[in-house]
Design an enzyme around this catalytic site. Structure first.
Site, PDB file in Angstrom:
ATOM      1  N   MET A  28       0.851  -1.194   0.000  1.00  0.00           N
ATOM      2  CA  MET A  28       0.000   0.000   0.000  1.00  0.00           C
ATOM      3  C   MET A  28       0.888   1.247   0.000  1.00  0.00           C
ATOM      4  SD  MET A  28      -3.418  -0.971   2.043  1.00  0.00           S
ATOM      5  CE  MET A  28      -2.847  -0.609   3.689  1.00  0.00           C
ATOM      6  N   LEU A  31       6.745   2.944   1.539  1.00  0.00           N
ATOM      7  CA  LEU A  31       7.681   1.812   1.607  1.00  0.00           C
ATOM      8  C   LEU A  31       8.806   2.068   2.609  1.00  0.00           C
ATOM      9  CD1 LEU A  31       7.881   1.084  -2.240  1.00  0.00           C
ATOM     10  CD2 LEU A  31       6.297   0.133  -0.541  1.00  0.00           C
ATOM     11  N   GLU A  33      12.086  -0.304   5.109  1.00  0.00           N
ATOM     12  CA  GLU A  33      13.030  -1.429   4.977  1.00  0.00           C
ATOM     13  C   GLU A  33      12.327  -2.785   4.940  1.00  0.00           C
ATOM     14  OE1 GLU A  33      13.590   1.216   6.898  1.00  0.00           O
ATOM     15  OE2 GLU A  33      15.727   1.477   7.331  1.00  0.00           O
ATOM     16  N   HIS A  35       9.523  -3.480   3.395  1.00  0.00           N
ATOM     17  CA  HIS A  35       9.148  -3.714   1.998  1.00  0.00           C
ATOM     18  C   HIS A  35      10.391  -4.021   1.154  1.00  0.00           C
ATOM     19  CE1 HIS A  35       5.709  -1.037   3.290  1.00  0.00           C
ATOM     20  NE2 HIS A  35       5.074  -2.060   2.787  1.00  0.00           N
ATOM     21  N   LYS A 146       5.098  -9.866   9.384  1.00  0.00           N
ATOM     22  CA  LYS A 146       4.523  -9.005  10.422  1.00  0.00           C
ATOM     23  C   LYS A 146       2.994  -9.140  10.401  1.00  0.00           C
ATOM     24  CE  LYS A 146       4.057  -4.456  10.471  1.00  0.00           C
ATOM     25  NZ  LYS A 146       2.653  -4.271  10.935  1.00  0.00           N
ATOM     26  N   ASP A 147       2.460  -9.180   9.183  1.00  0.00           N
ATOM     27  CA  ASP A 147       1.020  -9.426   9.030  1.00  0.00           C
ATOM     28  C   ASP A 147       0.827 -10.934   8.862  1.00  0.00           C
ATOM     29  OD1 ASP A 147      -0.001  -6.622   8.905  1.00  0.00           O
ATOM     30  OD2 ASP A 147       1.431  -6.556   7.262  1.00  0.00           O
ATOM     31  N   VAL A 173      11.195  -7.306   9.598  1.00  0.00           N
ATOM     32  CA  VAL A 173      12.377  -6.442   9.731  1.00  0.00           C
ATOM     33  C   VAL A 173      12.111  -5.485  10.884  1.00  0.00           C
ATOM     34  CG1 VAL A 173      13.840  -4.742   8.564  1.00  0.00           C
ATOM     35  CG2 VAL A 173      12.848  -6.623   7.260  1.00  0.00           C
TER      36      VAL A 173
HETATM   37  O1  PAF Z   1      -0.086  -5.796   3.563  1.00  0.00           O
HETATM   38  C1  PAF Z   1      -0.517  -4.867   2.836  1.00  0.00           C
HETATM   39  O2  PAF Z   1       0.156  -3.855   2.603  1.00  0.00           O
HETATM   40  C2  PAF Z   1      -1.902  -4.990   2.222  1.00  0.00           C
HETATM   41  O3  PAF Z   1      -2.780  -5.617   3.081  1.00  0.00           O
HETATM   42  C3  PAF Z   1      -1.894  -5.676   0.833  1.00  0.00           C
HETATM   43  C4  PAF Z   1      -1.436  -7.109   0.931  1.00  0.00           C
HETATM   44  C5  PAF Z   1      -0.996  -4.902  -0.114  1.00  0.00           C
HETATM   45  C6  PAF Z   1      -3.310  -5.677   0.244  1.00  0.00           C
HETATM   46  O4  PAF Z   1      -3.804  -4.384   0.088  1.00  0.00           O
END
Ligand code: PAF
Length: 281
Positions: A28, A31, A33, A35, A146-147, A173
């Site tokens: 989303m 961005l 580290e 990402h 993390k998610d 991270v």
């Molecule tokens: O983890 C995220 O940034 C969001 O949930 C994703 C996977 C890009 C979906 O919008």
């Protein structure tokens, strides 16, 4: 690096590739580290890396931070360029003007942990990820641990719907003091930032002292005590199986267990998790 603003444009670009393996890193934006480590993993596993940047309205609840969610697009583009991304997909919207009429729903796995306070959140996530998979048709996609609940749900979506994409997880991270990197960390004041590091400190404390606890309650109480001492408001603190996300009830069975936490520091909601198996983290 090429930036594409529409599905047709990115599909046209990708169609001219030969037999290259394509990796997608859905984001989303904003961005950091964390990402970059996903992008690096994608680069190791594939020939072509696509990063999607799209703040997905469908996964935000009514009282959540959609309108203020940070969108530093120019910085994100620089980050992607420096990280060696091949394509950025940055659509204005992924849904029809009058709203989407058909989406996906998650059942059991979304009724726990973050799904309890964020009703509909994971339906929004799997719907957008499915759309992104349909547009990009990647061989693999990388998501951060993390998610962790999101990662498990997406893996389950791919398995249940027989989708032809490999879903790969990447380690969390952290900043030097342990705080997990997150786009939402930028909402924290200096004092709150100091408090926030105690979330990981609590997880580490629990892991270190796990052997000395005789029950799950005693184990969880260790974490709660540390967090309360630092005025951190806990939404949930649970120890669950890494695959099913079901709560662990036996303190001696920690080989596939992970501690999961969501907590508020000031008005910022943060999540984190830590594996309890001995060989990790
Ligand atoms: O983890 C995220 O940034 C969001 O949930 C994703 C996977 C890009 C979906 O919008």
């Amino acid at each position: 690096m090429k930036v594409c603003g529409t599905a047709t444009e990115i599909q046209h670009e990708l169609a001219s590739l030969d037999k290259e393996r394509i990796a997608l890193v859905p984001t989303m934006g904003c961005l950091h580290e964390g990402h970059i480590s996903l992008i690096e993993k994608a680069k190791r596993l594939a020939d072509v890396v696509v990063v999607s940047i799209y703040v997905n309205p469908l996964q935000f609840g009514k009282n959540e931070d959609l309108s203020i969610y940070p969108r530093p697009f120019a910085d994100d583009i620089k980050t992607c360029q420096n990280a060696g991304v091949d394509f950025v997909f940055h659509p204005e919207s992924l849904y029809p003007d009058h709203g989407i009429q058909v989406g996906l729903q998650v059942h059991g796995l979304s009724q726990k942990l973050c799904g309890i306070s964020r009703k509909g959140h994971f339906d929004g996530v799997v719907t957008v990820v499915n759309i992104l998979f349909n547009i990009i048709r990647p061989h693999l996609a990388v998501f951060g641990e993390k998610d962790f609940q999101q990662l498990r749900i997406i893996q389950r979506m791919v398995a249940d719907l027989h989708m032809q994409v490999e879903v790969v997880g990447a380690n969390i991270v952290r900043d030097d003091d342990g705080l997990a990197k997150s786009s939402r960390n930028r909402y924290l004041s200096d004092d709150e930032r100091q408090q926030a590091k105690e979330i990981y400190a609590a997880l580490q404390l629990m892991k270190r002292q796990a052997n000395q606890c005789s029950s799950i309650q005693e184990f969880l109480a260790l974490g709660y005590k540390h967090l309360h001492q630092h005025r951190i408001e806990v939404e949930y603190l649970e120890i669950c199986d890494e695959v099913t996300l079901e709560p662990i009830t036996n303190i001696r069975i920690f080989s596939t267990a992970r501690i999961f936490i969501a907590a508020k520091v000031g008005s910022t909601r943060l999540i984190d998790n830590l594996s309890l198996s001995n060989h990790e983290e």
